[in-house]
Design a protein around this motif. Sequence first.
Motif, PDB file in Angstrom:
ATOM      1  N   ARG A  38      37.433  35.476  47.023  1.00 51.33           N
ATOM      2  CA  ARG A  38      38.078  35.235  47.469  1.00 51.33           C
ATOM      3  C   ARG A  38      38.365  33.209  47.932  1.00 51.33           C
ATOM      4  NH1 ARG A  38      37.084  39.123  52.847  1.00 51.33           N
ATOM      5  NH2 ARG A  38      36.768  41.245  51.828  1.00 51.33           N
ATOM      6  N   SER A  58      43.639  31.277  51.444  1.00 49.28           N
ATOM      7  CA  SER A  58      45.339  32.258  52.273  1.00 49.28           C
ATOM      8  C   SER A  58      45.890  33.215  50.929  1.00 49.28           C
ATOM      9  CB  SER A  58      46.027  31.182  52.505  1.00 49.28           C
ATOM     10  OG  SER A  58      45.817  30.166  51.322  1.00 49.28           O
ATOM     11  N   THR A  59      45.194  32.954  50.111  1.00 51.49           N
ATOM     12  CA  THR A  59      45.767  34.036  48.685  1.00 51.49           C
ATOM     13  C   THR A  59      44.722  34.719  48.347  1.00 51.49           C
ATOM     14  OG1 THR A  59      45.391  32.437  47.349  1.00 51.49           O
ATOM     15  CG2 THR A  59      47.331  32.314  48.003  1.00 51.49           C
ATOM     16  N   GLY A  60      43.273  34.812  48.067  1.00 46.17           N
ATOM     17  CA  GLY A  60      43.087  35.677  47.818  1.00 46.17           C
ATOM     18  C   GLY A  60      42.536  35.657  46.325  1.00 46.17           C
ATOM     19  N   MET A  61      43.498  35.025  45.605  1.00 51.22           N
ATOM     20  CA  MET A  61      44.171  35.236  44.133  1.00 51.22           C
ATOM     21  C   MET A  61      42.106  35.419  43.341  1.00 51.22           C
ATOM     22  SD  MET A  61      46.980  32.010  43.679  1.00 51.22           S
ATOM     23  CE  MET A  61      46.369  32.342  41.950  1.00 51.22           C
ATOM     24  N   HIS A  98      47.885  36.382  40.710  1.00 46.00           N
ATOM     25  CA  HIS A  98      48.275  36.767  41.608  1.00 46.00           C
ATOM     26  C   HIS A  98      47.439  36.912  42.903  1.00 46.00           C
ATOM     27  CE1 HIS A  98      50.141  39.072  38.423  1.00 46.00           C
ATOM     28  NE2 HIS A  98      50.946  38.789  38.575  1.00 46.00           N
ATOM     29  N   VAL A  99      48.546  36.854  44.451  1.00 49.01           N
ATOM     30  CA  VAL A  99      47.930  36.633  45.267  1.00 49.01           C
ATOM     31  C   VAL A  99      47.175  37.978  45.691  1.00 49.01           C
ATOM     32  CG1 VAL A  99      48.386  36.742  48.246  1.00 49.01           C
ATOM     33  CG2 VAL A  99      49.760  34.954  46.892  1.00 49.01           C
ATOM     34  N   GLY A 100      45.771  38.233  45.922  1.00 52.14           N
ATOM     35  CA  GLY A 100      45.045  39.302  46.063  1.00 52.14           C
ATOM     36  C   GLY A 100      44.484  39.700  44.850  1.00 52.14           C
ATOM     37  N   ASP A 101      44.624  39.439  44.177  1.00 53.76           N
ATOM     38  CA  ASP A 101      43.755  39.304  42.644  1.00 53.76           C
ATOM     39  C   ASP A 101      42.032  39.569  42.543  1.00 53.76           C
ATOM     40  OD1 ASP A 101      46.325  39.655  41.070  1.00 53.76           O
ATOM     41  OD2 ASP A 101      45.350  37.394  39.927  1.00 53.76           O
ATOM     42  N   GLN A 102      41.856  38.651  43.721  1.00 50.98           N
ATOM     43  CA  GLN A 102      40.053  38.587  43.549  1.00 50.98           C
ATOM     44  C   GLN A 102      39.619  38.755  41.966  1.00 50.98           C
ATOM     45  OE1 GLN A 102      37.996  40.909  47.250  1.00 50.98           O
ATOM     46  NE2 GLN A 102      39.671  41.187  48.374  1.00 50.98           N
ATOM     47  N   ARG A 136      43.749  42.894  40.916  1.00 52.03           N
ATOM     48  CA  ARG A 136      45.089  42.692  40.120  1.00 52.03           C
ATOM     49  C   ARG A 136      46.426  44.102  39.870  1.00 52.03           C
ATOM     50  NH1 ARG A 136      45.977  39.715  34.245  1.00 52.03           N
ATOM     51  NH2 ARG A 136      47.948  39.021  34.511  1.00 52.03           N
TER      52      ARG A 136
END
Length: 334
Positions: free
Chosen positions: A9, A13-16, A44-48, A67
């Motif tokens: 995380r 703000s993006t969780g990349m 990408h945003v949210g890839d974690q 992803r």
Amino acid sequence: AQLIVGAPRRLESTGMGRAYVFYCDFDIGCTYDPTSSSEFIGVHVGDQCGYSVATDGVDFAVGSPYRSTSAGARAGSVLVRNFMTTDPSPPPITAYDGEAHDMFGLSVSISGSKLMVGAPGADSIMTADTGAVYAYQCTTGWCDFTQKLLGGDSMPGDNFGWSVATGFDLVVVGAPLANPEAITAAGSAYVFERVPGGGGVWWQEKKLVPSEPFAGGFFGHSVSVSGGAIPHRIVVGAPFTDQAGRWTGTAYAFSPHCATGEWVQTHEMSAADGAANDVFGVAVGVWADTVVVGAPGDDHGLGIDAGSAHVYLLPLFACGFESGDVGDWSTAVD
């Protein structure tokens, strides 16, 4: 020695997400390597990126299970790098039959040239979230798919592949939402070995369940195997059991029986000061006679949910088990 730490995380703000590589020396400690770490950053945003990490000291594997790929949203991917070579970096690994919400890379394990990737959201024929583990053979960071592992009796929603561990010629896979003996979400774990003379093919040897399955215990949430050490051991975490209150947690040790070679439960471990919401067993590790169990929800002098790690020393037997001697270990060094 190398250490890799995931921060899925990172960039809240993006969780990349990203993962950090450290080079460690017993005399001077661990030093962060920004050059190597630059490889492991979410795209990408949210890839974690960094949700799961693994290394065998030569190769590194980093999972980005959320992803989105050409296969769909949250299909997942895994980055593999070998820091003994300067060859161009290979592209991320994705499942050959990947679909949306597979979460490929939620768990990873690497040992020698063997890479295992869990995809607990993978669907089998007409069933959702049965789960799967994908096996790869890797050379200098480039990996070839070799086999797809499935639980012999997996059912929809089992989430087989939520956790995976490999060592020597053993693979252990957790399915924490499985319903053994019709007990809801008690969980199961599966042991795979190589087929003798089978050219590296894996086959399911054993299904593990605790001696007393607990509804909602999530046995298989975490797994670890000490396959390269003697005695061989498997440790499985069940962080949502309720022995000393809701979600206290338990860990279980298994070893081969001296006479039969059958995997049997030898020890049940819990925190001596266990309390509700400790989730003891959310992470486990084992090598030879030493077991480490994480309890991130443990409250103590450093604060609420400060967390703790518990270290256990299990008896060393010639083949890992004395017939009739099953211990219940409840003490630890924190």
